[in-house]
Motif scaffolding. Structure first.
Motif, PDB file in Angstrom:
ATOM      1  N   ASP A  28      -4.375   4.998  -0.086  1.00 65.41           N
ATOM      2  CA  ASP A  28      -3.212   5.226  -0.955  1.00 65.41           C
ATOM      3  C   ASP A  28      -1.912   4.981  -0.205  1.00 65.41           C
ATOM      4  O   ASP A  28      -0.988   4.337  -0.721  1.00 65.41           O
ATOM      5  CB  ASP A  28      -3.230   6.645  -1.520  1.00 65.41           C
ATOM      6  CG  ASP A  28      -4.348   6.869  -2.531  1.00 65.41           C
ATOM      7  OD1 ASP A  28      -4.922   5.870  -3.032  1.00 65.41           O
ATOM      8  OD2 ASP A  28      -4.648   8.041  -2.811  1.00 65.41           O
ATOM      9  N   ARG A  29      -1.833   5.481   1.021  1.00 58.16           N
ATOM     10  CA  ARG A  29      -0.622   5.292   1.831  1.00 58.16           C
ATOM     11  C   ARG A  29      -0.407   3.812   2.168  1.00 58.16           C
ATOM     12  O   ARG A  29       0.695   3.291   2.048  1.00 58.16           O
ATOM     13  CB  ARG A  29      -0.696   6.129   3.104  1.00 58.16           C
ATOM     14  CG  ARG A  29       0.612   6.104   3.893  1.00 58.16           C
ATOM     15  CD  ARG A  29       0.525   6.883   5.200  1.00 58.16           C
ATOM     16  NE  ARG A  29      -0.226   6.095   6.171  1.00 58.16           N
ATOM     17  CZ  ARG A  29      -1.405   6.421   6.679  1.00 58.16           C
ATOM     18  NH1 ARG A  29      -2.010   7.522   6.329  1.00 58.16           N
ATOM     19  NH2 ARG A  29      -2.010   5.644   7.554  1.00 58.16           N
ATOM     20  N   LEU A  30      -1.460   3.132   2.567  1.00 57.23           N
ATOM     21  CA  LEU A  30      -1.347   1.720   2.934  1.00 57.23           C
ATOM     22  C   LEU A  30      -0.988   0.837   1.735  1.00 57.23           C
ATOM     23  O   LEU A  30      -0.248  -0.135   1.876  1.00 57.23           O
ATOM     24  CB  LEU A  30      -2.630   1.241   3.594  1.00 57.23           C
ATOM     25  CG  LEU A  30      -2.909   1.869   4.959  1.00 57.23           C
ATOM     26  CD1 LEU A  30      -4.323   1.533   5.412  1.00 57.23           C
ATOM     27  CD2 LEU A  30      -1.886   1.423   5.979  1.00 57.23           C
ATOM     28  N   GLN A  32       0.819   1.920  -0.829  1.00 53.96           N
ATOM     29  CA  GLN A  32       2.229   2.242  -1.075  1.00 53.96           C
ATOM     30  C   GLN A  32       3.137   1.488  -0.094  1.00 53.96           C
ATOM     31  O   GLN A  32       4.216   1.018  -0.473  1.00 53.96           O
ATOM     32  CB  GLN A  32       2.450   3.745  -0.958  1.00 53.96           C
ATOM     33  CG  GLN A  32       3.850   4.173  -1.298  1.00 53.96           C
ATOM     34  CD  GLN A  32       4.001   5.684  -1.219  1.00 53.96           C
ATOM     35  OE1 GLN A  32       3.268   6.363  -0.496  1.00 53.96           O
ATOM     36  NE2 GLN A  32       4.951   6.208  -1.975  1.00 53.96           N
ATOM     37  N   GLU A  33       2.705   1.342   1.132  1.00 56.32           N
ATOM     38  CA  GLU A  33       3.485   0.624   2.148  1.00 56.32           C
ATOM     39  C   GLU A  33       3.364  -0.896   2.002  1.00 56.32           C
ATOM     40  O   GLU A  33       4.059  -1.635   2.694  1.00 56.32           O
ATOM     41  CB  GLU A  33       3.006   1.024   3.544  1.00 56.32           C
ATOM     42  CG  GLU A  33       3.307   2.459   3.902  1.00 56.32           C
ATOM     43  CD  GLU A  33       2.659   2.889   5.211  1.00 56.32           C
ATOM     44  OE1 GLU A  33       1.945   2.072   5.847  1.00 56.32           O
ATOM     45  OE2 GLU A  33       2.858   4.049   5.607  1.00 56.32           O
ATOM     46  N   GLY A  34       2.484  -1.353   1.127  1.00 59.59           N
ATOM     47  CA  GLY A  34       2.302  -2.783   0.935  1.00 59.59           C
ATOM     48  C   GLY A  34       1.482  -3.461   2.010  1.00 59.59           C
ATOM     49  O   GLY A  34       1.487  -4.679   2.141  1.00 59.59           O
ATOM     50  N   ARG A  35       0.730  -2.695   2.772  1.00 61.18           N
ATOM     51  CA  ARG A  35      -0.044  -3.254   3.879  1.00 61.18           C
ATOM     52  C   ARG A  35      -1.438  -3.717   3.467  1.00 61.18           C
ATOM     53  O   ARG A  35      -2.039  -4.546   4.133  1.00 61.18           O
ATOM     54  CB  ARG A  35      -0.135  -2.239   5.007  1.00 61.18           C
ATOM     55  CG  ARG A  35       1.244  -1.898   5.576  1.00 61.18           C
ATOM     56  CD  ARG A  35       1.181  -0.807   6.609  1.00 61.18           C
ATOM     57  NE  ARG A  35       0.455  -1.213   7.780  1.00 61.18           N
ATOM     58  CZ  ARG A  35       0.976  -1.823   8.850  1.00 61.18           C
ATOM     59  NH1 ARG A  35       2.266  -2.109   8.865  1.00 61.18           N
ATOM     60  NH2 ARG A  35       0.228  -2.138   9.888  1.00 61.18           N
ATOM     61  N   ARG A  37      -4.138  -4.498  -0.169  1.00 58.57           N
ATOM     62  CA  ARG A  37      -4.221  -4.684  -1.612  1.00 58.57           C
ATOM     63  C   ARG A  37      -5.599  -4.221  -2.056  1.00 58.57           C
ATOM     64  O   ARG A  37      -6.547  -4.184  -1.265  1.00 58.57           O
ATOM     65  CB  ARG A  37      -4.001  -6.142  -1.981  1.00 58.57           C
ATOM     66  CG  ARG A  37      -5.001  -7.063  -1.356  1.00 58.57           C
ATOM     67  CD  ARG A  37      -4.803  -8.509  -1.746  1.00 58.57           C
ATOM     68  NE  ARG A  37      -5.666  -9.371  -0.954  1.00 58.57           N
ATOM     69  CZ  ARG A  37      -6.974  -9.473  -1.098  1.00 58.57           C
ATOM     70  NH1 ARG A  37      -7.590  -8.769  -2.008  1.00 58.57           N
ATOM     71  NH2 ARG A  37      -7.684 -10.276  -0.332  1.00 58.57           N
ATOM     72  N   ARG A  56      -6.460  -7.104   3.085  1.00 60.74           N
ATOM     73  CA  ARG A  56      -5.170  -7.182   3.765  1.00 60.74           C
ATOM     74  C   ARG A  56      -4.154  -7.807   2.814  1.00 60.74           C
ATOM     75  O   ARG A  56      -4.442  -8.781   2.140  1.00 60.74           O
ATOM     76  CB  ARG A  56      -5.297  -8.032   5.014  1.00 60.74           C
ATOM     77  CG  ARG A  56      -4.067  -7.999   5.876  1.00 60.74           C
ATOM     78  CD  ARG A  56      -4.176  -8.840   7.100  1.00 60.74           C
ATOM     79  NE  ARG A  56      -5.540  -8.870   7.632  1.00 60.74           N
ATOM     80  CZ  ARG A  56      -5.874  -9.469   8.738  1.00 60.74           C
ATOM     81  NH1 ARG A  56      -4.979 -10.115   9.435  1.00 60.74           N
ATOM     82  NH2 ARG A  56      -7.122  -9.453   9.163  1.00 60.74           N
ATOM     83  N   PHE A  60       1.036  -9.597   5.658  1.00 55.93           N
ATOM     84  CA  PHE A  60       0.771  -9.071   6.998  1.00 55.93           C
ATOM     85  C   PHE A  60      -0.212  -9.909   7.718  1.00 55.93           C
ATOM     86  O   PHE A  60      -1.030 -10.564   7.329  1.00 55.93           O
ATOM     87  CB  PHE A  60       0.280  -7.620   6.927  1.00 55.93           C
ATOM     88  CG  PHE A  60       1.373  -6.655   6.630  1.00 55.93           C
ATOM     89  CD1 PHE A  60       2.177  -6.161   7.657  1.00 55.93           C
ATOM     90  CD2 PHE A  60       1.657  -6.268   5.340  1.00 55.93           C
ATOM     91  CE1 PHE A  60       3.195  -5.271   7.380  1.00 55.93           C
ATOM     92  CE2 PHE A  60       2.658  -5.378   5.060  1.00 55.93           C
ATOM     93  CZ  PHE A  60       3.435  -4.888   6.085  1.00 55.93           C
TER      94      PHE A  60
END
Length: 60
Positions: A28-30, A32-35, A37, A56, A60
């Protein structure tokens, strides 16, 4: 990659199911950070719901 693969990689003594809440929170955090998909059967997902795969993010 499947989130359960991540849980299996970090779990101690094969207790990967207990690691799943940590994996979901990190995903969820990744997202939100766009890191990373999310997708399911090749179709993009905007949020984690039901079965999903982690990939990924293209930037990035």
């Amino acid at each position: 990659m499947c989130p359960s693969e991540v849980a299996r990689a970090i779990a101690l003594d094969g207790a990967w199911r207990e690691a799943m809440p940590l994996v979901h929170a990190a995903v969820d955090r990744l997202v939100q950070e766009g890191r990373v998909r999310l997708s399911w059967k090749g179709k993009p997902l905007s949020t984690r719901a039901g079965p999903y795969r982690i990939g990924r993010a293209s930037r990035f």
